[in-house]
Design a protein around this motif. Sequence first.
Motif, PDB file in Angstrom:
ATOM      1  N   GLU A 112      49.203  38.341  29.600  1.00 26.89           N
ATOM      2  CA  GLU A 112      48.333  38.467  28.410  1.00 26.89           C
ATOM      3  C   GLU A 112      47.198  39.457  28.638  1.00 26.89           C
ATOM      4  OE1 GLU A 112      48.226  36.866  25.388  1.00 26.89           O
ATOM      5  OE2 GLU A 112      50.025  35.621  25.624  1.00 26.89           O
ATOM      6  N   LEU A 113      46.685  39.458  29.869  1.00 31.25           N
ATOM      7  CA  LEU A 113      45.519  40.304  30.150  1.00 31.25           C
ATOM      8  C   LEU A 113      45.890  41.677  30.706  1.00 31.25           C
ATOM      9  CD1 LEU A 113      44.199  37.312  30.138  1.00 31.25           C
ATOM     10  CD2 LEU A 113      42.409  38.427  31.421  1.00 31.25           C
ATOM     11  N   GLY A 114      47.134  41.803  31.129  1.00 29.16           N
ATOM     12  CA  GLY A 114      47.552  43.076  31.712  1.00 29.16           C
ATOM     13  C   GLY A 114      46.882  43.327  33.059  1.00 29.16           C
ATOM     14  N   ILE A 115      46.675  42.253  33.829  1.00 29.39           N
ATOM     15  CA  ILE A 115      46.084  42.407  35.175  1.00 29.39           C
ATOM     16  C   ILE A 115      46.927  41.607  36.176  1.00 29.39           C
ATOM     17  CG2 ILE A 115      43.704  42.771  34.353  1.00 29.39           C
ATOM     18  CD1 ILE A 115      43.133  39.834  34.876  1.00 29.39           C
ATOM     19  N   SER A 116      46.692  41.838  37.480  1.00 33.88           N
ATOM     20  CA  SER A 116      47.514  41.158  38.492  1.00 33.88           C
ATOM     21  C   SER A 116      47.145  39.668  38.585  1.00 33.88           C
ATOM     22  CB  SER A 116      47.287  41.814  39.857  1.00 33.88           C
ATOM     23  OG  SER A 116      45.979  41.494  40.291  1.00 33.88           O
ATOM     24  N   ARG A 117      48.021  38.887  39.213  1.00 35.41           N
ATOM     25  CA  ARG A 117      47.709  37.458  39.371  1.00 35.41           C
ATOM     26  C   ARG A 117      46.536  37.255  40.319  1.00 35.41           C
ATOM     27  NH1 ARG A 117      53.409  34.270  39.366  1.00 35.41           N
ATOM     28  NH2 ARG A 117      52.048  32.548  39.891  1.00 35.41           N
ATOM     29  N   THR A 118      46.387  38.170  41.273  1.00 33.92           N
ATOM     30  CA  THR A 118      45.212  38.080  42.167  1.00 33.92           C
ATOM     31  C   THR A 118      43.934  38.290  41.363  1.00 33.92           C
ATOM     32  OG1 THR A 118      46.602  39.203  43.753  1.00 33.92           O
ATOM     33  CG2 THR A 118      44.287  38.932  44.366  1.00 33.92           C
ATOM     34  N   ALA A 119      43.993  39.255  40.423  1.00 36.46           N
ATOM     35  CA  ALA A 119      42.811  39.505  39.591  1.00 36.46           C
ATOM     36  C   ALA A 119      42.520  38.283  38.715  1.00 36.46           C
ATOM     37  CB  ALA A 119      43.011  40.751  38.730  1.00 36.46           C
ATOM     38  N   VAL A 120      43.582  37.628  38.223  1.00 37.11           N
ATOM     39  CA  VAL A 120      43.380  36.403  37.416  1.00 37.11           C
ATOM     40  C   VAL A 120      42.636  35.371  38.264  1.00 37.11           C
ATOM     41  CG1 VAL A 120      44.549  34.404  36.376  1.00 37.11           C
ATOM     42  CG2 VAL A 120      45.369  36.725  35.890  1.00 37.11           C
ATOM     43  N   TRP A 121      43.090  35.181  39.487  1.00 36.33           N
ATOM     44  CA  TRP A 121      42.469  34.188  40.381  1.00 36.33           C
ATOM     45  C   TRP A 121      40.991  34.513  40.635  1.00 36.33           C
ATOM     46  CZ3 TRP A 121      41.423  29.795  42.023  1.00 36.33           C
ATOM     47  CH2 TRP A 121      40.845  29.550  43.261  1.00 36.33           C
ATOM     48  N   LYS A 122      40.720  35.813  40.784  1.00 37.09           N
ATOM     49  CA  LYS A 122      39.307  36.203  41.008  1.00 37.09           C
ATOM     50  C   LYS A 122      38.454  35.846  39.792  1.00 37.09           C
ATOM     51  CE  LYS A 122      39.792  39.754  44.485  1.00 37.09           C
ATOM     52  NZ  LYS A 122      40.192  41.143  44.645  1.00 37.09           N
ATOM     53  N   HIS A 123      39.017  36.049  38.587  1.00 36.06           N
ATOM     54  CA  HIS A 123      38.272  35.681  37.375  1.00 36.06           C
ATOM     55  C   HIS A 123      38.046  34.180  37.289  1.00 36.06           C
ATOM     56  CE1 HIS A 123      37.862  39.500  35.466  1.00 36.06           C
ATOM     57  NE2 HIS A 123      39.148  39.754  35.554  1.00 36.06           N
ATOM     58  N   ILE A 124      39.091  33.425  37.665  1.00 34.39           N
ATOM     59  CA  ILE A 124      38.958  31.957  37.620  1.00 34.39           C
ATOM     60  C   ILE A 124      37.843  31.531  38.568  1.00 34.39           C
ATOM     61  CG2 ILE A 124      40.116  29.764  38.191  1.00 34.39           C
ATOM     62  CD1 ILE A 124      41.317  30.963  35.686  1.00 34.39           C
ATOM     63  N   ARG A 125      37.829  32.155  39.758  1.00 36.75           N
ATOM     64  CA  ARG A 125      36.784  31.823  40.740  1.00 36.75           C
ATOM     65  C   ARG A 125      35.401  32.156  40.191  1.00 36.75           C
ATOM     66  NH1 ARG A 125      38.261  34.182  46.373  1.00 36.75           N
ATOM     67  NH2 ARG A 125      37.214  35.915  45.367  1.00 36.75           N
ATOM     68  N   ALA A 126      35.303  33.332  39.533  1.00 36.52           N
ATOM     69  CA  ALA A 126      34.008  33.750  38.978  1.00 36.52           C
ATOM     70  C   ALA A 126      33.581  32.795  37.865  1.00 36.52           C
ATOM     71  CB  ALA A 126      34.106  35.178  38.451  1.00 36.52           C
ATOM     72  N   LEU A 127      34.532  32.362  37.034  1.00 35.78           N
ATOM     73  CA  LEU A 127      34.185  31.429  35.942  1.00 35.78           C
ATOM     74  C   LEU A 127      33.744  30.080  36.506  1.00 35.78           C
ATOM     75  CD1 LEU A 127      37.044  32.273  33.433  1.00 35.78           C
ATOM     76  CD2 LEU A 127      34.600  32.555  33.008  1.00 35.78           C
ATOM     77  N   ARG A 128      34.415  29.639  37.542  1.00 40.16           N
ATOM     78  CA  ARG A 128      34.012  28.377  38.176  1.00 40.16           C
ATOM     79  C   ARG A 128      32.597  28.499  38.705  1.00 40.16           C
ATOM     80  NH1 ARG A 128      39.068  26.707  41.939  1.00 40.16           N
ATOM     81  NH2 ARG A 128      40.159  25.365  40.485  1.00 40.16           N
ATOM     82  N   ALA A 129      32.322  29.655  39.304  1.00 38.08           N
ATOM     83  CA  ALA A 129      30.975  29.866  39.863  1.00 38.08           C
ATOM     84  C   ALA A 129      29.929  29.815  38.764  1.00 38.08           C
ATOM     85  CB  ALA A 129      30.914  31.197  40.593  1.00 38.08           C
ATOM     86  N   LEU A 130      30.311  30.150  37.539  1.00 38.51           N
ATOM     87  CA  LEU A 130      29.354  30.098  36.433  1.00 38.51           C
ATOM     88  C   LEU A 130      29.255  28.696  35.833  1.00 38.51           C
ATOM     89  CD1 LEU A 130      30.223  33.441  34.636  1.00 38.51           C
ATOM     90  CD2 LEU A 130      28.139  32.904  35.882  1.00 38.51           C
TER      91      LEU A 130
END
Length: 329
Positions: A30-48
Amino acid sequence: MPRPDSRQKILRLFRDRPAAYLSGEVLSRELGISRTAVWKHIRALRALGYRIDAVTSRGYRMLGGPETLVADEIRSRLATRLVGRELVCHDQLASTNLTAMELGEAGAAEGLVVIADRQTAGKGRLGRSWASPGGVNLYLSILLRPSIPPWEVPRLTFVSAVAAARALQDATGVMVEVKWPNDLLVKGKKIAGLLNEMSAESDAVHHVVLGIGLNINMTAGQFPSDLRYPATSVLLETGSAGSRLEVVVALLEHFDRLYTEFLTTGLTPILSSWQELFSMRGQTVRVESGANARIGVIVGVDEEGALLLRTATGEVEKVLAGDVLPADL
Ligand code: BT5
């Protein structure tokens, strides 16, 4: 480098499918990014502060957003004698200290706590400002009516410093040091600031407001670029979001006990707890008090809370108010 707009898209996808698991594969497509990049976003959202569950083979599920501070919820958790019996939470205020001073003027009861999610004119000392973005930190003020003379009011800073230090430690595991007179530091970086204000006549205090600002989930980009002193937050120190609710409950409970102790026994026991968190003895510093600046070695703090500084002449000077800065600034 994860882009914030991808983060917004992830949040939208979660919102569109509440309670559903979204696999890493679906998100990456959906986002057109790698699964590693998805995981990094999830981590960043958790941090917020977003609570996101991750289950192998199913994917990610949003459990909830960052906490909002609700007065009833805080009050229902408090077992305090005095502090927070009356407690108000606002989405936005110019400054919690300003509102608490006005309520004090209007006759509000001792122990009133004013909290804001964000401040548009958060105050530091001496006309300085306190960066107060929404959704991440704690900004609160406590209204007190102690029967002490005005010149003893600065002593209350030690009460709030010890209460805030214990609350951070209990609720987040972050160990802090104190910096004279009004800062809490983690490894030399400022994580909290305290601001006392009072309404008084020459020998009688009408009311006092103790302002406490704690950086919980502030990110590096949210700090002003012209900080006088390096700064940090619980998130930056631990890599995970702290619970504002747990910190505020711990803070008010510690404060309630310490304030009662201060009124009954005086400053001595609180100051000795404060001294255990004070590790600046022996440091050469520059102390600015108004237009006056002096350089010296910190000898300690006396029984009234004044800073003792050995200057070049060898004499020990007593400093009642001021800012402590590195000697080479
Ligand atoms: C303080 O002043 O440290 C007192 C801060 C008190 C804030 C609380 S929040 C709730 C209540 N309502 C208010 O309006 N205020 C109180 P001072 O020692 O003067 O430090 C201010 C300096 O710290 C600024 O000039 C900046 O350089 C820096 N600073 C500003 N925002 C910061 C932040 N969030 N974290 C760390 N440093 C900050």
